[in-house]
Write a protein that holds these residues in place. Structure first.
Motif, short mmCIF file in Angstrom:
data_model
loop_
_atom_site.label_atom_id
_atom_site.label_comp_id
_atom_site.label_asym_id
_atom_site.label_seq_id
_atom_site.Cartn_x
_atom_site.Cartn_y
_atom_site.Cartn_z
N UNK A 175 -19.59 11.05 -59.40
CA UNK A 175 -20.04 9.65 -59.46
C UNK A 175 -21.02 9.41 -60.47
N UNK A 176 -20.58 8.14 -61.09
CA UNK A 176 -21.31 7.82 -62.07
C UNK A 176 -21.01 6.26 -62.68
N UNK A 177 -21.72 5.76 -63.16
CA UNK A 177 -21.65 4.52 -64.01
C UNK A 177 -21.50 4.71 -65.40
N UNK A 178 -20.14 4.00 -65.86
CA UNK A 178 -19.77 4.47 -67.14
C UNK A 178 -20.39 3.46 -68.22
N UNK A 179 -21.42 4.00 -69.07
CA UNK A 179 -21.95 2.97 -70.11
C UNK A 179 -21.05 2.54 -71.00
N UNK A 180 -20.47 3.66 -71.75
CA UNK A 180 -19.60 3.45 -73.09
C UNK A 180 -18.71 4.79 -73.01
N UNK A 181 -17.67 4.29 -73.59
CA UNK A 181 -16.56 5.31 -73.97
C UNK A 181 -16.18 5.05 -75.46
N UNK A 182 -16.28 6.22 -76.16
CA UNK A 182 -16.03 6.24 -77.62
C UNK A 182 -15.22 7.33 -78.16
N UNK B 152 -17.08 -0.29 -63.73
CA UNK B 152 -17.43 0.74 -64.46
C UNK B 152 -18.02 1.81 -63.84
N UNK B 153 -17.34 2.01 -62.49
CA UNK B 153 -17.89 3.04 -61.74
C UNK B 153 -16.80 4.48 -61.47
N UNK C 151 -11.13 11.25 -61.83
CA UNK C 151 -10.90 9.73 -62.05
C UNK C 151 -10.38 9.46 -63.44
N UNK C 152 -9.50 8.64 -63.82
CA UNK C 152 -9.00 8.31 -65.12
C UNK C 152 -9.96 7.61 -65.58
N UNK C 153 -10.43 7.76 -67.00
CA UNK C 153 -11.44 6.73 -67.58
C UNK C 153 -10.79 6.08 -68.92
N UNK D 87 -17.93 10.25 -73.36
CA UNK D 87 -18.26 9.50 -72.53
C UNK D 87 -19.73 9.30 -72.16
N UNK D 88 -20.43 8.09 -72.21
CA UNK D 88 -21.96 7.83 -71.84
C UNK D 88 -21.90 7.63 -70.43
N UNK D 89 -22.37 8.53 -69.57
CA UNK D 89 -22.60 8.14 -68.06
C UNK D 89 -24.05 8.21 -67.57
N UNK D 90 -24.18 7.39 -66.51
CA UNK D 90 -25.59 7.20 -65.88
C UNK D 90 -25.10 7.93 -64.39
N UNK D 91 -25.48 9.02 -64.26
CA UNK D 91 -24.90 9.86 -63.01
C UNK D 91 -25.47 9.05 -61.80
N UNK D 92 -24.92 9.03 -60.59
CA UNK D 92 -25.31 8.44 -59.55
C UNK D 92 -25.33 9.59 -58.45
N UNK D 93 -26.01 9.23 -57.25
CA UNK D 93 -25.79 10.05 -56.06
C UNK D 93 -24.34 10.24 -55.49
#
Length: 869
Positions: A198-205, A225-226, A232-234, A254-260
């Motif tokens: 579980x995470x919010x994707x900030x950026x993909x490069x 963007x979650x 899960x495919x990004x 993949x720059x992620x913001x982890x979520x609970x």
């Protein structure tokens, strides 16, 4: 040192990173060699190296130097076992068939050299082909074919056409599946997947390629963007080779913001658990794993439901509660669980996409040619006629290939980006992680009988475990069994940060029967009554009642042992009943057109192994009274008239009548030009040829006419619920090894009540395969996840076990063909009802053998040993 391939010298491959399978397929064009597991487990890639079978997916290509290689193309269709496989219908989708044919050719030759023209025992064949898997479950035909080839019965061409029209192409490797259509210069795509639950994707490069060039990268995430599960495919990338594409995918940042996250169903219902879908919009967008639209239901945190169906529900609940207070011995309340079962067709999800002058060309492994072409047109804002989708051969699906999946989207977007064809093929790990599964369940059943033995109340509560998806219908299906006594059934879903489910053959049915049919058996024992006798009293379904009468005279049931069994090896016999709603596709169409003096049958349907290609040709031929070999059947092209998808047990019951209607229309059209064509009855061969010669270009379209009493529901997206339910009764014999905890199914009788059977051998093959899949569900199949991250651990066919030839019972299929006279064509689908009760019959047989009631699937040795202590 050159390599000899099918007797022809070929330059030896010198790339140590290339497998022999990839070399044969992509460099030499010998696409009969199939890649399915990638780990040498399934046998689909089998070739002969110096006369010995070898798994070419594991063999480095450079090890072929100086060796003689024979692929299925090298057998040339002339080996007796190839003829026998076609004649005995030892195949369904055909994806695994080349591997079986290659390995069986060695066994047959060796057996005959040692034993002469004698038939080997079933166990001999099973041992010889133990390294091969058929997910469709066509083992009965394979057993018969190999034995017949050993006997010398197929040393010459048989004088009859095989029951399956495409069998010759499948046994020789000529049948081309989606991945086989990659033209020269095709790039390979690879999907970048989430490694966290579980995470919010900030950026993909993307990192630059090896030569500093920009990496072709496309985004596959939705607007929020979650990511909500590991796998899960990004995004997706492309490169000239598969190895290069995978390397680029590994390098994507993949720059992620982890979520609970929460990855356990019990933890998901605990107070304070992280909530997957916090808003109404998120809940409405949750993926669904049902075959029909999911009805509304309330949410409470991570629990969706209950979805309630009630028939005098308050009465049922009051009776059950009163019985519990007085400890009524005729109240039976039990809880059962099932594990996650993965579809895992041997042909993985695959798409080959290219853009030409603004038109989109697709080869896709799909169960829904028309639907996917429609969705592709909408997604890429194209007129429908500018999408050209082809699926001539599909290597199984079982419900997993009905969506515009990530492989399709990735291939299309990458092709547009790089300006050339792109192929995206899921590997087995991806297939077992994110290509669909039958959700696990926890189901509680309560039955109350009266002093007269009648069913007085029924209650079922079922919780589905479909990861991020919803759609439980287990309890709902239970409400359709055993008459109209008061009943209340409730379905719930518990969502977690794990991959989503998809509809799987008989969605909700097998877990329903596993719980309900064992509870019915428990009630029969409580009442001191024979389990068959109790069902005959409780069940008002006339089709199942006809099957019960047949079972009563069946030696497997009538002569079974009674009383307590002792000793290490104990035999038992159990049965289970099943039903399935009758679904149909009212918009089904079949076109007949005269081209070059040949009558061509066309529709945009597809054959995933069920045999609809043969059914269409057979239906037209029988209606006109001509030989089916005089026709040409073309399916799997989106440009043809609408053909229904292969799901919901609706294909044959919809397409068969449309084909017959087209035949009637063509007869009328031919009579206008050739009076020698009779108004009814068989068309003489000479008259048929003369009529076709005079009717060049004539085209008619047949439709699926309305049933006599109409349908229960209106047509919604080419789907309606018809009147009546199909029925099934399975009787299973098992041998239980009480020391090692192993269960070996030995014999199975499958009674199917689905009305008219369009093609007996193909239908029997479907029902035999259903037994194989039901045995796998009961004994072996269990997706295992990391409890902390939700990462799928059983992501190869070593750890996720499918049943092989040595695991399955000898199966006899019986068809009851009455009861659907009101249906256009006289018959309904049988693909789903034929799998529903198999595991439950096996569970009841284990109880009969041991006295211990299994409650949890799969029935692993540790569970059986623990239960017997």
């Amino acid at each position: 040192m050159d390599t000899s391939v099918n007797g022809i010298p070929s330059p030896a491959p010198d790339d140590p990173g290339l497998s022999a399978a990839d070399h044969l397929r992509d460099r030499l064009g010998l696409t009969g060699t199939k890649i399915a597991c990638g780990s040498g487990v399934c046998g689909a890639c089998t070739v002969l190296v110096d006369g010995a079978p070898a798994a070419s997916c594991l063999l480095p290509a450079d090890r072929l130097a100086g060796r003689a290689v024979t692929t299925v193309e090298g057998l040339a269709g002339s080996h007796p076992v190839q003829r026998a496989l076609a004649a005995h219908d030892g195949l369904q989708c055909g994806y695994c068939t080349p591997g079986f044919a290659v390995a069986a050719s060695v066994f047959v030759d060796a057996w005959r050299a040692e034993h002469g023209d004698t038939r080997p025992a079933r166990d001999d064949v099973a041992e010889a082909l133990s390294g091969h898997l058929c997910r469709c479950g066509a083992y009965e035909g394979i057993f018969a074919a190999v034995a017949a080839a050993c006997s010398g019965a197929f040393d010459t061409e048989p004088d009859r056409h095989p029951p399956r029209a495409d069998a010759p192409d499948k046994v020789t490797g000529r049948a081309r599946f989606s991945a086989d259509h990659a033209p020269s210069g095709t790039w390979e795509g690879a999907i970048v997947r989430s490694r966290v639950p579980h995470a919010r994707v900030r950026e993909v490069s993307a990192a630059p390629g090896p030569d500093g060039a920009t990496t072709p990268l496309v985004d596959l995430l939705g607007e929020d963007r979650v990511v909500r599960y590991a796998g899960q495919p990004i995004a997706a990338v492309a490169a000239p080779t598969r190895a290069a594409a995978r390397a680029l995918a590994e390098a994507v940042r993949v720059d992620l913001e982890p979520l609970p996250s929460v990855t356990d169903p019990r933890a998901a219902t605990a107070p304070g658990a992280p909530v997957l879908y916090a808003t109404r919009a998120e809940r409405e967008a949750a993926p669904a794993y049902g075959e029909v639209p999911t009805p509304p239901a309330p949410w409470n945190g991570n629990v969706r439901g209950p979805g309630v169906l009630s028939w005098r529900g308050p009465t049922a609940v009051a009776r059950l509660r009163a019985a519990a207070r007085r400890a009524d011995p005729l109240l039976v309340a039990e809880e059962y669980t099932t594990a996650t079962q993965v579809h895992s067709p041997l042909e993985p999800h695959v798409s080959v996409a290219s853009w030409v002058d603004g038109d989109l060309y697709l080869h896709v492994s799909t169960q829904s040619v028309g639907k996917i072409a429609d969705r592709a047109a909408r997604r890429w804002n194209l007129p429908r006629e500018r999408v050209h989708l082809v699926a001539e051969y599909v290597g199984g699906g079982f419900g997993a290939k009905n969506s515009l999946s990530a492989d399709v989207v990735a291939a299309v977007e990458l092709s547009r980006r790089v300006g050339r064809p792109v192929r995206v093929v899921l590997d087995r790990s991806e297939e077992l992680t994110d290509a669909g599964h039958r959700p696990g369940t926890r189901t509680r059943v309560a039955l109350l009988a009266g002093d007269d033995g009648a069913l007085r109340a029924l209650s079922v509560d079922s919780h589905g475990d479909g990861g991020v998806s919803v759609g439980s219908n287990v309890a709902l299906l239970a409400a359709l069994m055993y008459g109209r006594s008061p009943r209340r059934v409730r379905d719930y879903d518990v969502v977690t940060n794990r991959p989503p489910g998809e509809p799987m053959r008989g969605p909700g049915g097998p877990p329903m029967a596993w719980a309900l049919e064992q509870t019915v058996d428990t009630m029969a024992l409580r009442m001191g009554e024979d389990p068959l006798s109790l069902r005959r009293r409780w069940d008002g379904n006339p089709k199942r009642r006809a099957l019960y009468a047949r079972v009563a005279e069946l030696p497997l049931w009538r002569d079974r042992a009674r009383g307590r069994r002792t000793g290490r090896f104990r035999r038992g016999v159990g049965l289970a009943a099943a039903g399935w709603p009758y679904l149909l596709a009212p918009d089904a169409r079949v076109e007949l057109v005269v081209e070059g003096g040949t009558l061509v049958v066309r529709s945009a349907t597809q054959d995933i192994g069920t045999g609809i290609r043969s059914v269409l040709g057979g239906a037209v031929a029988a209606r006109l009274g001509v030989d089916a070999s005089a026709l040409r059947v073309e399916i799997g092209h989106s440009g043809a008239v609408h053909g229904t998808g292969s799901f919901g047990s609706r294909t044959t019951t919809s397409m068969g009548p449309a084909a017959e209607d087209a035949a009637d229309r063509m007869r009328a059209a031919l009579r206008e030009r050739s009076p020698g064509v009779p108004a009814r009855g068989p068309v003489p061969e000479h008259a048929f040829k003369e009529a076709l010669a005079a009717a060049e270009g004539v085209s008619v379209v047949g439709e699926r006419r309305r049933d006599r009493w109409g349908a229960l529901t209106p047509n919604s997206g080419d789907l309606a619920v018809g009147r009546g339910m199909s029925g099934a009764v399975h009787v299973m014999e098992v041998e239980v090894d009480t020391l090692l905890g192993r269960v070996r199914p030995t014999r199975c009788w499958a009674g199917i009540a689905a009305g008219r059977i369009y093609d007996e051998r193909l239908a029997r093959n479907q029902c035999e395969g259903a037994v194989v899949q039901g045995v796998g569900y009961a004994l072996f199949e269990e997706r295992r996840d990391d409890p902390e991250t939700g990462v799928v651990l059983s992501d190869d066919l070593e750890d996720y076990r499918l049943p092989g030839m040595g695991d399955v019972p000898e199966t006899e299929v019986y068809f009851h063909e009455e009861g659907f006279e009101h249906v256009t064509g006289g018959g309904v689908g049988l693909g789903e009802v034929s799998v529903v009760g198999v595991a439950a019959a096996l569970g009841n047989a284990v109880h009969d053998a041991t006295g211990w009631r299994p409650r949890d699937l799969p029935l692993r040795p540790d569970r059986l040993i623990g239960g017997l202590r």
